[in-house]
Design a protein around this motif. Structure first.
Motif, PDB file in Angstrom:
ATOM      1  N   ALA A   1       0.833  -1.215   0.000  1.00 56.32           N
ATOM      2  CA  ALA A   1       0.000   0.000   0.000  1.00 56.32           C
ATOM      3  C   ALA A   1       0.859   1.253   0.000  1.00 56.32           C
ATOM      4  O   ALA A   1       1.942   1.285   0.600  1.00 56.32           O
ATOM      5  CB  ALA A   1      -0.919  -0.015   1.215  1.00 56.32           C
ATOM      6  N   GLU A   2       0.375   2.277  -0.666  1.00 55.44           N
ATOM      7  CA  GLU A   2       1.135   3.520  -0.821  1.00 55.44           C
ATOM      8  C   GLU A   2       1.442   4.156   0.526  1.00 55.44           C
ATOM      9  O   GLU A   2       2.516   4.728   0.732  1.00 55.44           O
ATOM     10  CB  GLU A   2       0.326   4.493  -1.691  1.00 55.44           C
ATOM     11  CG  GLU A   2       1.062   5.781  -2.030  1.00 55.44           C
ATOM     12  CD  GLU A   2       2.304   5.549  -2.867  1.00 55.44           C
ATOM     13  OE1 GLU A   2       3.265   6.338  -2.734  1.00 55.44           O
ATOM     14  OE2 GLU A   2       2.335   4.566  -3.640  1.00 55.44           O
ATOM     15  N   ALA A   3       0.516   4.068   1.462  1.00 57.53           N
ATOM     16  CA  ALA A   3       0.737   4.670   2.782  1.00 57.53           C
ATOM     17  C   ALA A   3       1.900   4.004   3.498  1.00 57.53           C
ATOM     18  O   ALA A   3       2.739   4.678   4.113  1.00 57.53           O
ATOM     19  CB  ALA A   3      -0.540   4.546   3.612  1.00 57.53           C
ATOM     20  N   VAL A   4       1.966   2.658   3.427  1.00 62.19           N
ATOM     21  CA  VAL A   4       3.078   1.928   4.050  1.00 62.19           C
ATOM     22  C   VAL A   4       4.377   2.254   3.333  1.00 62.19           C
ATOM     23  O   VAL A   4       5.428   2.445   3.956  1.00 62.19           O
ATOM     24  CB  VAL A   4       2.796   0.406   4.014  1.00 62.19           C
ATOM     25  CG1 VAL A   4       3.958  -0.364   4.623  1.00 62.19           C
ATOM     26  CG2 VAL A   4       1.498   0.090   4.740  1.00 62.19           C
ATOM     27  N   HIS A   5       4.308   2.334   2.019  1.00 65.63           N
ATOM     28  CA  HIS A   5       5.441   2.716   1.182  1.00 65.63           C
ATOM     29  C   HIS A   5       6.058   4.019   1.683  1.00 65.63           C
ATOM     30  O   HIS A   5       7.275   4.127   1.899  1.00 65.63           O
ATOM     31  CB  HIS A   5       4.951   2.902  -0.256  1.00 65.63           C
ATOM     32  CG  HIS A   5       5.757   2.156  -1.269  1.00 65.63           C
ATOM     33  ND1 HIS A   5       6.976   2.598  -1.733  1.00 65.63           N
ATOM     34  CD2 HIS A   5       5.517   0.981  -1.907  1.00 65.63           C
ATOM     35  CE1 HIS A   5       7.444   1.752  -2.626  1.00 65.63           C
ATOM     36  NE2 HIS A   5       6.583   0.750  -2.752  1.00 65.63           N
ATOM     37  N   GLU A   6       5.191   5.017   1.868  1.00 68.06           N
ATOM     38  CA  GLU A   6       5.648   6.346   2.254  1.00 68.06           C
ATOM     39  C   GLU A   6       6.251   6.327   3.663  1.00 68.06           C
ATOM     40  O   GLU A   6       7.290   6.955   3.926  1.00 68.06           O
ATOM     41  CB  GLU A   6       4.494   7.335   2.181  1.00 68.06           C
ATOM     42  CG  GLU A   6       4.903   8.765   2.508  1.00 68.06           C
ATOM     43  CD  GLU A   6       3.720   9.722   2.412  1.00 68.06           C
ATOM     44  OE1 GLU A   6       3.903  10.908   2.749  1.00 68.06           O
ATOM     45  OE2 GLU A   6       2.623   9.279   2.015  1.00 68.06           O
ATOM     46  N   LEU A   7       5.616   5.588   4.576  1.00 64.58           N
ATOM     47  CA  LEU A   7       6.113   5.542   5.948  1.00 64.58           C
ATOM     48  C   LEU A   7       7.474   4.855   6.034  1.00 64.58           C
ATOM     49  O   LEU A   7       8.348   5.267   6.807  1.00 64.58           O
ATOM     50  CB  LEU A   7       5.103   4.826   6.846  1.00 64.58           C
ATOM     51  CG  LEU A   7       3.808   5.602   7.130  1.00 64.58           C
ATOM     52  CD1 LEU A   7       2.824   4.741   7.902  1.00 64.58           C
ATOM     53  CD2 LEU A   7       4.116   6.888   7.892  1.00 64.58           C
ATOM     54  N   ILE A   8       7.650   3.798   5.241  1.00 59.49           N
ATOM     55  CA  ILE A   8       8.952   3.115   5.236  1.00 59.49           C
ATOM     56  C   ILE A   8      10.033   4.044   4.702  1.00 59.49           C
ATOM     57  O   ILE A   8      11.143   4.114   5.246  1.00 59.49           O
ATOM     58  CB  ILE A   8       8.875   1.809   4.413  1.00 59.49           C
ATOM     59  CG1 ILE A   8       8.019   0.780   5.157  1.00 59.49           C
ATOM     60  CG2 ILE A   8      10.274   1.250   4.157  1.00 59.49           C
ATOM     61  CD1 ILE A   8       7.805  -0.513   4.405  1.00 59.49           C
ATOM     62  N   ASN A   9       9.727   4.789   3.641  1.00 58.86           N
ATOM     63  CA  ASN A   9      10.708   5.748   3.114  1.00 58.86           C
ATOM     64  C   ASN A   9      11.042   6.822   4.143  1.00 58.86           C
ATOM     65  O   ASN A   9      12.195   7.238   4.268  1.00 58.86           O
ATOM     66  CB  ASN A   9      10.176   6.406   1.839  1.00 58.86           C
ATOM     67  CG  ASN A   9      10.308   5.503   0.633  1.00 58.86           C
ATOM     68  OD1 ASN A   9      11.062   4.539   0.643  1.00 58.86           O
ATOM     69  ND2 ASN A   9       9.551   5.800  -0.422  1.00 58.86           N
ATOM     70  N   GLN A  10      10.012   7.266   4.898  1.00 54.48           N
ATOM     71  CA  GLN A  10      10.265   8.224   5.974  1.00 54.48           C
ATOM     72  C   GLN A  10      11.212   7.631   7.020  1.00 54.48           C
ATOM     73  O   GLN A  10      12.211   8.243   7.411  1.00 54.48           O
ATOM     74  CB  GLN A  10       8.959   8.602   6.677  1.00 54.48           C
ATOM     75  CG  GLN A  10       8.058   9.560   5.963  1.00 54.48           C
ATOM     76  CD  GLN A  10       6.825   9.855   6.799  1.00 54.48           C
ATOM     77  OE1 GLN A  10       6.885   9.901   8.034  1.00 54.48           O
ATOM     78  NE2 GLN A  10       5.695  10.052   6.137  1.00 54.48           N
ATOM     79  N   GLY A  11      10.877   6.427   7.467  1.00 53.73           N
ATOM     80  CA  GLY A  11      11.635   5.787   8.545  1.00 53.73           C
ATOM     81  C   GLY A  11      13.067   5.474   8.167  1.00 53.73           C
ATOM     82  O   GLY A  11      13.954   5.441   9.024  1.00 53.73           O
ATOM     83  N   VAL A  12      13.291   5.246   6.871  1.00 53.73           N
ATOM     84  CA  VAL A  12      14.651   4.931   6.411  1.00 53.73           C
ATOM     85  C   VAL A  12      15.413   6.193   6.040  1.00 53.73           C
ATOM     86  O   VAL A  12      16.554   6.404   6.472  1.00 53.73           O
ATOM     87  CB  VAL A  12      14.609   3.964   5.196  1.00 53.73           C
ATOM     88  CG1 VAL A  12      16.000   3.780   4.606  1.00 53.73           C
ATOM     89  CG2 VAL A  12      14.034   2.619   5.602  1.00 53.73           C
ATOM     90  N   GLY A  13      14.800   7.054   5.236  1.00 52.52           N
ATOM     91  CA  GLY A  13      15.513   8.190   4.676  1.00 52.52           C
ATOM     92  C   GLY A  13      15.726   9.345   5.625  1.00 52.52           C
ATOM     93  O   GLY A  13      16.675  10.125   5.446  1.00 52.52           O
ATOM     94  N   LEU A  14      14.841   9.516   6.629  1.00 49.30           N
ATOM     95  CA  LEU A  14      14.965  10.646   7.542  1.00 49.30           C
ATOM     96  C   LEU A  14      15.626  10.254   8.855  1.00 49.30           C
ATOM     97  O   LEU A  14      16.207  11.108   9.528  1.00 49.30           O
ATOM     98  CB  LEU A  14      13.581  11.255   7.809  1.00 49.30           C
ATOM     99  CG  LEU A  14      12.845  11.767   6.559  1.00 49.30           C
ATOM    100  CD1 LEU A  14      11.439  12.228   6.919  1.00 49.30           C
ATOM    101  CD2 LEU A  14      13.627  12.889   5.889  1.00 49.30           C
ATOM    102  N   ASN A  15      15.552   8.993   9.226  1.00 51.58           N
ATOM    103  CA  ASN A  15      16.153   8.506  10.472  1.00 51.58           C
ATOM    104  C   ASN A  15      17.458   7.780  10.147  1.00 51.58           C
ATOM    105  O   ASN A  15      17.579   6.562  10.274  1.00 51.58           O
ATOM    106  CB  ASN A  15      15.161   7.581  11.181  1.00 51.58           C
ATOM    107  CG  ASN A  15      15.667   7.129  12.542  1.00 51.58           C
ATOM    108  OD1 ASN A  15      16.587   7.734  13.098  1.00 51.58           O
ATOM    109  ND2 ASN A  15      15.061   6.067  13.071  1.00 51.58           N
ATOM    110  N   THR A  16      18.458   8.558   9.693  1.00 53.12           N
ATOM    111  CA  THR A  16      19.721   7.940   9.277  1.00 53.12           C
ATOM    112  C   THR A  16      20.867   8.943   9.408  1.00 53.12           C
ATOM    113  O   THR A  16      20.638  10.162   9.353  1.00 53.12           O
ATOM    114  CB  THR A  16      19.639   7.448   7.823  1.00 53.12           C
ATOM    115  OG1 THR A  16      20.859   6.823   7.460  1.00 53.12           O
ATOM    116  CG2 THR A  16      19.393   8.606   6.857  1.00 53.12           C
TER     117      THR A  16
END
Length: 1013
Positions: A469-484
């Motif tokens: 789902a697009e919502a999960v897609h976006e949250l995973i990108n947030q969790g990976v790309g911003l928390n690094t």
């Protein structure tokens, strides 16, 4: 404290004046404070001052001189080297030491050649005491130490003296001079080959050692060579940099260093100014960035000491050298014994009147014989005995071995293996055990996401993330790309994405970019980061609070150890974006998933998310550290591992099928070590391997008694949590048990084991200079497949040398027997020293080069290793060479005693036929020597153009010897039918070689008398 007060005031005034002259009034106070600090540092040994500075003026020039006692220097050096926190606290902190070193932590030292040179003069240069390159003369001297060469020199001197005495200077120098030429040729070719290897490695070392580092000088970041670093420099460190000198941490963010190259510890060390400010040269930055103050360079560092200590040459002989020395010694004994017997028999025959001159008269008639005639006869007899020695000794053997190794070395370079020592080519062929490290050799040294669980679902299919789902897609990108702490950079849409960070961050970022199409730049523009909670080893997680700019919603993300993140969650996402509560049963399933991945040596990282409600936002945006156990939703779990290199399992199987045992020695924990060893094929897939003693830890191995270690060492396949001492101890035990040991390594901590091993293989990419200096072969692609290739080449080299020895000894056995029988029975030898030198040196050297061009084949890897004790000449070789030698002896003896009568030819033509037939027999036998066991000796012959070319050149040179160098070679012209006769007789060598291979050869000792060969 009178004199110190005076020194203080002088230093204070000088610093102020210097600052004024240079229009640096603002720095006057800084220079004054530094002068004060030089006195304020701790009092000891009856005086003040750790590092005392004095500034001298000469006209209008400025020269900085740093004056300190040797005890003060030593204390600072030892403090960093030993990581002595007490001394560090006693001195104050890094700021105090920087001031004492006249270094501005923000701007560094002056970018002035006078200042830099003065610091280099006082504190030393950032180089180590490396042995000077060996000269060509050194290798010439080494070549003259060969036993065969020494015996030949004695024979040459005797032959030259007797030849001149008997035939005069004009013709008498032929035999002795020919031997001297042969010796010179062997020595020069051997020295050139070894010297070229030395020069090649020196060039490679200079290029690879000259690393550029970034330093601060006068506030500017500039790149300088590692050799130009001086004490007081401020070095800028970033991910992947090698620490260029010993020093102290000044400032930085999340700076972590891998010290395994120096200490053997695999855990990364985090730097800070209070508890752990010590940086050691030779270590590597694996995370974060920072700046360091250089406190010691070159030989004052542990790296410099290590590099200097391993630069000594080992005097230990390789297994092949030991075997060849035994062979030449044995041949020398046989030759001298036979020559002595010939001398006694011929002298007895002469003095008993059993020899006759050309007119049929007795040569010796007691007192009636002229004394000059007696002297000439004795000289002729001694010359014949010397010829026997020349016959026995394989003059071409040293040169042939050198040529074989040199040719193979060039071919191995094309297969990504740079040979530093020629002898290493064959030593690997005798290897019975390979001790290998894990990271970078068996594995890629690249962390990679290999598993992904979304809730209870394993996302296995490629590109299956498109159905999430697009919502999960976006949250995973947030969790990976911003928390690094890593970064993703792509200069243009056409260019390759560049990902930086520690190995774990790089793996997760790469996974997100590849599988989820994460766009880091777009994320940064779409979200504002409100708070960051950095990762540390205690919390094992990192967090971030972000605001989405499009709708002003606030999101909180956590990333970290899977079990820690799971304990914070009360729900989980599924593929369609629906969330479900985490009940007891589901939580147990997820815990089992995490345990299963951990058992497979995967590092499990989980992601959790929650959205901050409006009510919470009104009460103040929470920090990332404000967590409530039941507030988070589990987004997914990834499994990260350092995968095995492609083809490594096949390479391990190849080595094991060749009878070579593989032992993995690593600093990793025992579970990771077992998993990787099983994946690579070193361990069988058996969960009870630990109980069999195949997997142990280094501490357990080192605590064994000597007897216990020797008893168990063969059984061990994996040693985890090992130190450099454990690796060295393993190699020593294996060598004690008679194994030929190969060791692969890339770190400074591997240097002792690499040096101790029979063959050391260092990694060319990730390997430290210490490891390369300690090794015999550099693996240019850091790949275990290349180690297996080197093993294959080593066996090929050893096999090719055996082929040549069989070929060479056939010549020597036949020539020795023929000359011995002829000398004892007729008082003369049919083959002269010059002719024998042609056969033994020129023709056999070409033969060796022809046989050396045989490439490795799969058959070599299906035989057991020869090890350290197997004889160089096998039973099969004895069978082959004796059959050919007996045939040649029989034919040539018929020529010697009945040739003139059978063919109605003169003695001169008969002697030429003997020489020509003998040489042609060797040319035909060269084809037989291509295959020691196979019946078809012509297999692949048309592909080996060099072999055919060399055989052609040999035939042409033989025609020249017989037809054009008649006086020198003691030959006469032969007509067509005589050449045809020689060729026909020599060609019979082929059917004889084919028939004799049907004769069975026992595995038990064959020809026991020759076993010591």
């Amino acid at each position: 404290m009178g004199k110190y007060e005076s020194t203080y005031h002088e230093s204070l005034l000088l610093n102020i004046n210097i600052a004024r002259r240079r229009w640096r009034f603002a720095f006057a106070a800084i220079y004054s404070i530094r002068a004060m600090l030089s006195l304020a540092v701790t009092k000891r040994n009856g005086h003040y001052n750790l590092l005392h500075f004095q500034n001298l003026e000469e006209d209008d020039s400025y020269v900085e001189q740093i004056v300190c006692t040797k005890d003060d220097q030593k204390k600072l050096i030892e403090m960093v080297k030993n990581k002595d926190k007490e001394v560090y606290r006693e001195l104050g902190d890094v700021a105090t030491i920087a001031a004492c070193l006249r270094t501005n932590p923000e701007n560094g030292i002056e970018d002035n050649s006078d200042v830099v040179n003065e610091r280099r003069r006082l504190f030393g240069s950032n180089t180590y005491h490396k042995r000077p390159p060996k000269s060509f003369f050194y290798f010439v001297v080494e070549a003259f130490k060969d036993t065969t060469i020494l015996i030949l020199l004695v024979c040459a001197a005797l032959a030259l003296g007797f030849g001149i005495k008997e035939h005069g200077v004009k013709e008498g120098w032929y035999e002795g001079g020919s031997i001297f030429v042969a010796v010179a040729l062997v020595v020069v070719v051997s020295a050139i080959s070894n010297f070229r290897q030395e020069v090649q490695f020196e060039k490679l070392s200079k290029i690879s050692n000259n690393i550029k580092v970034e330093v601060l000088r006068e506030g500017r970041r500039i790149q300088v060579s590692i050799f130009n670093i001086v004490v007081g420099d401020v070095v800028v460190l970033k991910l992947g940099d090698q620490i260029p000198a010993d020093g102290l941490f000044l400032t930085g963010h999340s700076l972590q260093v891998d010290e395994s190259s120096m200490t053997g510890e695999s855990d990364h060390v985090e730097l800070n100014r209070t508890e752990n400010p010590f940086l050691l040269s030779g270590t590597k930055v694996v995370d974060g960035h920072g700046q360091m103050l250089v406190t010691s360079v070159g030989m004052d560092t542990a790296w410099g000491e290590m590099m200097s200590s391993i630069s000594r040459d080992s005097e230990e002989q390789t297994p092949l050298q030991v075997r060849l020395n035994k062979l030449t010694t044995s041949i020398g004994k046989v030759g001298l014994s036979v020559a002595l017997l010939v001398l006694v028999v011929m002298l007895a025959r002469y003095f008993t009147g059993n020899t006759k001159d050309d007119f049929g008269n007795r040569e010796y008639n007691g007192r009636k014989t002229d004394i000059d005639d007696v002297l000439n006869a004795v000289i002729r007899i001694v010359a014949a005995a010397v010829t026997i020695v020349v016959v026995a000794i394989p003059e071409g053997l040293p040169l042939a071995v050198t040529l074989t190794l040199a040719y193979s070395m060039k071919r191995m370079m094309a297969d990504q293996a740079m040979v530093r020592k020629l002898s290493a080519c064959e030593t690997m062929g005798s290897a019975t055990v390979i001790c290998t490290d894990k990271t970078g050799t068996l594995t890629l040294n690249q962390m990679k996401v290999t598993k992904f669980w979304l809730g209870q679902e394993f996302i296995e299919e490629e590109n299956s993330t498109n159905t999430i789902a697009e919502a999960v897609h976006e949250l995973i990108n947030q969790g990976v790309g911003l928390n690094t702490t890593g970064s993703v950079y792509r200069p243009s849409p056409e260019s390759k994405t560049e990902i930086s960070g520690n190995p774990t961050e790089k793996a997760i970022l790469s996974w997100a970019v590849t599988e989820f199409g994460m766009d880091m730049e777009k994320l940064k523009k779409s979200y504002a980061i409100l708070h960051v909670e950095t990762f540390n080893s205690e919390k094992k997680r990192s967090g971030v609070v972000v605001r989405k700019l499009t709708d002003n919603t606030i999101h909180q993300h956590w990333k970290g150890a899977a079990e820690m993140i799971l304990s914070m969650c009360s729900s989980y996402f599924e593929r369609n974006g629906t969330t479900y509560p985490l009940d007891i049963e589901t939580r147990r399933k997820l815990e089992n998933i995490i345990q299963g991945m951990a058992a497979s040596s995967l590092r499990c990282i989980a992601f959790a998310h929650r959205q901050i409600s409006k009510d919470e936002e009104e009460n103040g945006i929470p920090n990332a550290s404000n967590t409530k156990k039941d507030d988070y939703t589990l987004m997914g779990i990834v499994g990260i591992k350092d995968p095995c290199r492609p083809g490594v399992k096949k390479a391990v199987e190849t080595c094991k099928s060749a009878g070579v045992s593989i032992k993995m020695i690593t600093g990793d924990n025992i579970f990771t070590a077992k998993a990787i060893a099983t994946e690579c094929g070193i361990l069988d897939f058996d969960h009870n391997t630990a109980s069999k003693g195949e997997v142990i830890e280094g501490s357990e191995f080192r605590n064994y008694s000597n007897e216990e270690r020797l008893r168990r060492v063969d059984q061990i396949k994996v040693m985890a949590r090992s130190t450099p001492f454990d690796k060295l101890l393993m190699v020593q035990c294996l060598k004690q048990k008679g194994h030929v040991v190969a060791v692969t390594g890339d770190g400074t901590n591997d240097a002792p084991a690499l040096k101790e091993a029979d063959i050391g293989l260092s990694m060319g990419i990730e390997g430290t200079e210490v490891a390369k200096e300690s090794s015999d072969i550099v693996i240019l692609d850091d790949n275990f497949n290349t180690v297996a290739t080197v093993l294959r080449w080593g066996r090929c080299v050893y096999n090719n040398i055996q082929k040549f020895i069989q070929f060479q000894l056939t010549v020597n056995v036949a020539a020795l027997t023929i000359n011995f029988i002829a000398a004892v029975s007729a008082g003369e030898v049919p083959l002269t020293a010059v002719q024998l030198l042609w056969v033994n040196l020129i023709m056999d050297t070409l033969g060796a080069l022809a046989l050396a061009t045989e490439r490795p084949n799969d058959e070599l890897m299906h035989k057991p290793p020869v090890g350290r004790t197997e004889p160089l000449i096998t039973n099969i070789m004895w069978r082959n060479l004796l059959a050919q030698a007996l045939y040649q002896i029989a034919i040539l003896l018929i020529f010697q005693f009945q040739g003139s009568n059978i063919f109605n030819i003169s003695e001169a033509v008969n002697d030429t036929l003997i020489f020509n037939t003998f040489v042609l027999c060797q040319i035909f036998n060269e084809f037989n020597s291509r295959k020691l066991e196979k019946l078809n000796v012509f297999e692949g012959i048309l592909k080996n153009h060099l072999f055919l070319g060399i055989v052609g050149v040999t035939v042409i040179l033989q025609v020249v010897m017989v037809e054009f160098l008649k006086k020198f070679a003691n030959t006469v012209n032969l007509n067509g039918w005589q050449w045809g006769l020689c060729i026909a007789i020599a060609a019979i060598s082929w059917p004889i070689g084919w028939i004799v291979k049907f004769l069975p050869v026992s595995d038990k000792p064959f020809l026991n008398y020759f076993k010591w060969f």
